[in-house]
Motif scaffolding. Sequence first.
Motif, mmCIF file in Angstrom:
data_model
loop_
_atom_site.group_PDB
_atom_site.id
_atom_site.type_symbol
_atom_site.label_atom_id
_atom_site.label_comp_id
_atom_site.label_asym_id
_atom_site.label_seq_id
_atom_site.Cartn_x
_atom_site.Cartn_y
_atom_site.Cartn_z
ATOM 1 N N UNK A 1 -8.550 2.015 3.283
ATOM 2 C CA UNK A 1 -8.724 0.616 3.669
ATOM 3 C C UNK A 1 -10.153 0.420 4.159
ATOM 4 N N UNK A 2 -10.798 -0.628 3.624
ATOM 5 C CA UNK A 2 -12.173 -0.955 3.995
ATOM 6 C C UNK A 2 -12.200 -2.370 4.561
ATOM 7 N N UNK A 3 -12.704 -2.566 5.777
ATOM 8 C CA UNK A 3 -12.840 -3.929 6.325
ATOM 9 C C UNK A 3 -14.095 -4.605 5.790
ATOM 10 N N UNK A 4 -13.917 -5.589 4.929
ATOM 11 C CA UNK A 4 -15.037 -6.314 4.338
ATOM 12 C C UNK A 4 -15.206 -7.663 5.022
ATOM 13 N N UNK A 5 -16.281 -8.335 4.691
ATOM 14 C CA UNK A 5 -16.568 -9.637 5.272
ATOM 15 C C UNK A 5 -16.868 -10.608 4.139
ATOM 16 N N UNK A 6 -16.040 -11.642 4.016
ATOM 17 C CA UNK A 6 -16.239 -12.693 3.028
ATOM 18 C C UNK A 6 -16.610 -13.975 3.767
ATOM 19 N N UNK A 7 -17.900 -14.340 3.707
ATOM 20 C CA UNK A 7 -18.358 -15.479 4.497
ATOM 21 C C UNK A 7 -18.315 -15.120 5.966
ATOM 22 N N UNK B 1 0.832 -1.198 0.000
ATOM 23 C CA UNK B 1 0.000 0.000 0.000
ATOM 24 C C UNK B 1 0.873 1.257 0.000
ATOM 25 N N UNK B 2 0.629 2.197 -0.915
ATOM 26 C CA UNK B 2 1.442 3.414 -0.963
ATOM 27 C C UNK B 2 1.126 4.340 0.206
ATOM 28 N N UNK B 3 2.090 5.154 0.584
ATOM 29 C CA UNK B 3 1.923 6.118 1.668
ATOM 30 C C UNK B 3 1.863 7.529 1.091
ATOM 31 N N UNK B 4 1.149 8.403 1.802
ATOM 32 C CA UNK B 4 1.050 9.814 1.422
ATOM 33 C C UNK B 4 0.549 9.977 -0.008
ATOM 34 N N UNK C 1 -13.772 11.280 -3.817
ATOM 35 C CA UNK C 1 -13.690 12.661 -3.340
ATOM 36 C C UNK C 1 -12.245 13.032 -3.021
ATOM 37 N N UNK C 2 -11.489 12.084 -2.473
ATOM 38 C CA UNK C 2 -10.078 12.335 -2.166
ATOM 39 C C UNK C 2 -9.277 12.612 -3.440
ATOM 40 N N UNK C 3 -9.515 11.846 -4.481
ATOM 41 C CA UNK C 3 -8.795 12.067 -5.739
ATOM 42 C C UNK C 3 -9.255 13.349 -6.428
ATOM 43 N N UNK C 4 -10.548 13.655 -6.335
ATOM 44 C CA UNK C 4 -11.070 14.865 -6.975
ATOM 45 C C UNK C 4 -10.514 16.122 -6.327
ATOM 46 N N UNK C 5 -10.471 16.164 -4.991
ATOM 47 C CA UNK C 5 -9.993 17.340 -4.262
ATOM 48 C C UNK C 5 -8.507 17.262 -3.931
ATOM 49 N N UNK C 6 -7.867 16.149 -4.275
ATOM 50 C CA UNK C 6 -6.420 15.970 -4.123
ATOM 51 C C UNK C 6 -5.968 16.148 -2.668
ATOM 52 N N UNK C 7 -6.598 15.378 -1.761
ATOM 53 C CA UNK C 7 -6.157 15.358 -0.370
ATOM 54 C C UNK C 7 -5.982 13.904 0.074
ATOM 55 N N UNK C 8 -5.172 13.695 1.094
ATOM 56 C CA UNK C 8 -4.832 12.350 1.555
ATOM 57 C C UNK C 8 -5.779 11.918 2.669
ATOM 58 N N UNK C 9 -6.156 10.654 2.622
ATOM 59 C CA UNK C 9 -6.905 10.045 3.718
ATOM 60 C C UNK C 9 -5.887 9.465 4.701
ATOM 61 N N UNK C 10 -5.991 9.772 5.999
ATOM 62 C CA UNK C 10 -4.992 9.273 6.969
ATOM 63 C C UNK C 10 -4.773 7.768 6.866
#
Length: 451
Positions: free
Chosen positions: A293-299, A284-287, A375-384
């Motif tokens: 990251x999304x916590x999903x559930x498989x089964x 995963x790239x930084x900055x 929205x992060x890519x459109x406004x060009x800001x980083x999600x922590x």
Amino acid sequence: MAKKKSIFVCQNCGYDSPKWMGKCPECNQWNTLVEEVDFSKNKETTRERGIYSKPKSLAEITYTGDTRFQTLNEEFDRVLGGGIVPGGMILLGGDPGIGKSTLLLQTTETLGNQGYKILYISGEESEQQLKMRGERMAVKSENIFFLSEINIPYLLTVILEERPDIVIIDSIQTMYSPDISSAPGSVSQIRENTGALMQLAKKDNIAMVLVGHVTKDGAIAGPRVLEHMVDTVLYFEGEKYHAYRVLRGVKNRFGSTNEIGIFEMTQKGLQSVVNPSEMMLDSRPENTCGSVVVPCLEGTRPLLIELQGLVSASGFGNPRRMATGMDYNRMVLLMAIMEKRLGIQLQSVDAYINVVGGIKVDEPALDLGVIAVLYSSLRDFQIPGDLMILGEVGLTGEVRNIQHIDKRLIEGKKLGFKRCIIPKGNKKGLNVAGMEILPVDNIRAALDILL
């Protein structure tokens, strides 16, 4: 001698017709009807295949408990629901070269070392080829017996004589019965041969694993009734140019459905991935904007995935939309919600969504993460980097509750995540030590936290 009656059978769905038609009226496919001999009136053949037994009450039926054959492969056992059930039929499908035969050959070694007798029947490889592959994968158990044969009546005789615990058929499309005039792989051959094997498995309590080819659409080749006849249907998924494979259960009478197991293809065969969440987030790239990251559930398994989004100016009249690893229509719907509820104009931009790792996710908990990365890519800001996002988004922009949120948060905490945006309705009674919970009730409140 009476003249044999011919019928025309669709090789895609199994529909039969007394005359040839260019288009199948059942599945609407063209040029799929093939002439075959009709054996439905052959009472003698039907009588020979019957299993005669008297009705019993539940008190008269003996049952030794949930005894299963443990494969000692953690991921394989997870998808099967704890192991192979005696008398059960498993259908394993996947693209050519994905690793179906490799997985089963590795499984025979662990089962053979436990004392179980396995009969591996191949219609695609000779005995010498099976020996070469077995030596390459260090298969040494003396309880494994190999046979290269496609004749179903002879195979049924061999199975009755050898009395194995587990039978592997590789593959069901290559099996042939001389009672049916059509070629191996046709609808009639697959249906009748699977029926004969199923009756033997149920009567003599022999576990059977059938390998199935897939069509260009990704479905198992043959009639749809094939999946209804067996007890468990597994799909082996993955890209040829990626090392990771996903074993997905789509039907299981002895366990939960939609369970997945993750494997890595190595020179020594398929290796179980014990911590798939760590594998998904390894590179995963930084900055960088447009990543969350999304916590999903498989089964029953919580799985952390990296979701990436990209929004760029379009040079064409019709902006392009592309979704990899999630439903394309769901992505377009979420973009429409952003335009209506947030006042963001997206008609003149290209939008791309990618679920990293080659895995496919189909659950509503991904919705809020999709909106966040776009929205992060459109406004060009980083999600922590220590923040996770999850939640289902409704058409009015509200963030709705999701299931098993505690499992998801605990999995995120194991990998060092400290904060998580969740639906407000899931906050009640939730207590995960060391995790800061950020409840929201609409998408605007979620984006305010990010900004």
